[in-house]
Design an enzyme around this catalytic site. Structure first.
Site, PDB file in Angstrom:
ATOM      1  N   GLU A  88      48.906  47.668  25.549  1.00 35.52           N
ATOM      2  CA  GLU A  88      49.558  48.939  25.858  1.00 35.52           C
ATOM      3  C   GLU A  88      48.992  49.559  27.122  1.00 35.52           C
ATOM      4  O   GLU A  88      49.715  50.213  27.892  1.00 35.52           O
ATOM      5  CB  GLU A  88      49.384  49.917  24.692  1.00 35.52           C
ATOM      6  CG  GLU A  88      50.147  49.517  23.427  1.00 35.52           C
ATOM      7  CD  GLU A  88      49.412  48.493  22.555  1.00 35.52           C
ATOM      8  OE1 GLU A  88      48.394  47.920  23.013  1.00 35.52           O
ATOM      9  OE2 GLU A  88      49.874  48.258  21.429  1.00 35.52           O
ATOM     10  N   ASN A 119      47.662  41.920  26.274  1.00 36.01           N
ATOM     11  CA  ASN A 119      46.221  42.079  26.078  1.00 36.01           C
ATOM     12  C   ASN A 119      45.447  41.042  26.883  1.00 36.01           C
ATOM     13  O   ASN A 119      45.889  39.903  27.077  1.00 36.01           O
ATOM     14  CB  ASN A 119      45.827  42.086  24.599  1.00 36.01           C
ATOM     15  CG  ASN A 119      46.378  40.946  23.776  1.00 36.01           C
ATOM     16  OD1 ASN A 119      47.335  40.303  24.148  1.00 36.01           O
ATOM     17  ND2 ASN A 119      45.751  40.699  22.653  1.00 36.01           N
ATOM     18  N   CYS A 174      46.426  50.742  18.695  1.00 30.91           N
ATOM     19  CA  CYS A 174      45.103  51.111  18.181  1.00 30.91           C
ATOM     20  C   CYS A 174      44.830  52.588  18.528  1.00 30.91           C
ATOM     21  O   CYS A 174      45.524  53.211  19.347  1.00 30.91           O
ATOM     22  CB  CYS A 174      44.019  50.203  18.752  1.00 30.91           C
ATOM     23  SG  CYS A 174      43.524  50.607  20.442  1.00 30.91           S
TER      24      CYS A 174
HETATM   25  N1  THU Z   1      45.404  44.679  20.564  1.00 36.39           N
HETATM   26  C1  THU Z   1      46.350  45.161  21.419  1.00 36.39           C
HETATM   27  O1  THU Z   1      46.618  44.556  22.468  1.00 36.39           O
HETATM   28  N2  THU Z   1      46.976  46.309  21.094  1.00 36.39           N
HETATM   29  C2  THU Z   1      46.743  47.024  19.953  1.00 36.39           C
HETATM   30  O2  THU Z   1      47.239  48.121  19.815  1.00 36.39           O
HETATM   31  C3  THU Z   1      45.883  46.456  18.914  1.00 36.39           C
HETATM   32  C4  THU Z   1      45.020  45.344  19.345  1.00 36.39           C
HETATM   33  C5  THU Z   1      44.728  43.431  20.909  1.00 36.39           C
HETATM   34  C6  THU Z   1      43.303  43.594  21.331  1.00 36.39           C
HETATM   35  C7  THU Z   1      42.758  42.218  21.033  1.00 36.39           C
HETATM   36  O3  THU Z   1      42.985  41.391  22.180  1.00 36.39           O
HETATM   37  C8  THU Z   1      43.597  41.711  19.881  1.00 36.39           C
HETATM   38  O4  THU Z   1      44.722  42.564  19.814  1.00 36.39           O
HETATM   39  C9  THU Z   1      42.872  41.729  18.558  1.00 36.39           C
HETATM   40  O5  THU Z   1      42.325  42.965  18.303  1.00 36.39           O
END
Ligand code: THU
Length: 132
Positions: free
Chosen positions: A55, A42, A85
């Site tokens: 992802e 992320n 998400c």
């Molecule tokens: N996040 C992801 O990288 N993948 C997911 O499926 C859920 C959320 C990240 C986004 C953000 O940087 C952090 O988790 C908190 O939401």
């Protein structure tokens, strides 16, 4: 490559995560049929809405490198089970409705299930052509 090995590839990405706001690093690894693995993490942004989940870089790296038809399995991880998400489920569904998803937690345990169980009755490319 075993599921556990793919999960471990996702774990290697935690250190690359850019998470100054949430302090919630996520790693991802996407396996293609020929054994190629694309990884992601992320990447947050001061304009919070511009944050990108782990992802999607993994998926977009695969697509932009020509792997569109052969996406097999995605592993993602964080400190606890990090279920993709809703937006990521949708973006994955566009290219790989039959994808398998391995969701791992901090102790490297993981659960595996098909994307279509995470996004039942998903809207995809075929939906646009129904009845047309
Ligand atoms: N996040 C992801 O990288 N993948 C997911 O499926 C859920 C959320 C990240 C986004 C953000 O940087 C952090 O988790 C908190 O939401």
């Amino acid at each position: 490559m075993t599921d556990q090995e793919l999960v471990e590839r996702a774990f290697t990405m935690l250190e690359r995560a850019y998470v100054p706001y949430s302090h919630f690093p996520v790693g991802a690894a996407l396996l293609c049929a020929d054994g190629t693995v694309f990884t992601g993490c992320n990447v947050e942004n001061a304009a919070f809405g511009s944050t990108i989940c782990a992802e999607r870089p993994a998926l977009l790296k695969a697509i932009s490198e020509g792997h569109r038809e052969d996406l097999v399995k995605l592993a993602g991880n964080s400190t606890d089970y990090c279920w993709p998400c809703g937006s990521c489920r949708q973006v994955l569904y566009e290219f790989a409705p039959e994808l398998t998803v391995c969701v791992a937690r901090g102790d490297h345990a993981f659960v595996t299930l098909p994307l279509h169980e995470l996004l039942p009755h998903g809207f995809g490319p075929k939906s646009l052509h129904q009845g047309g």
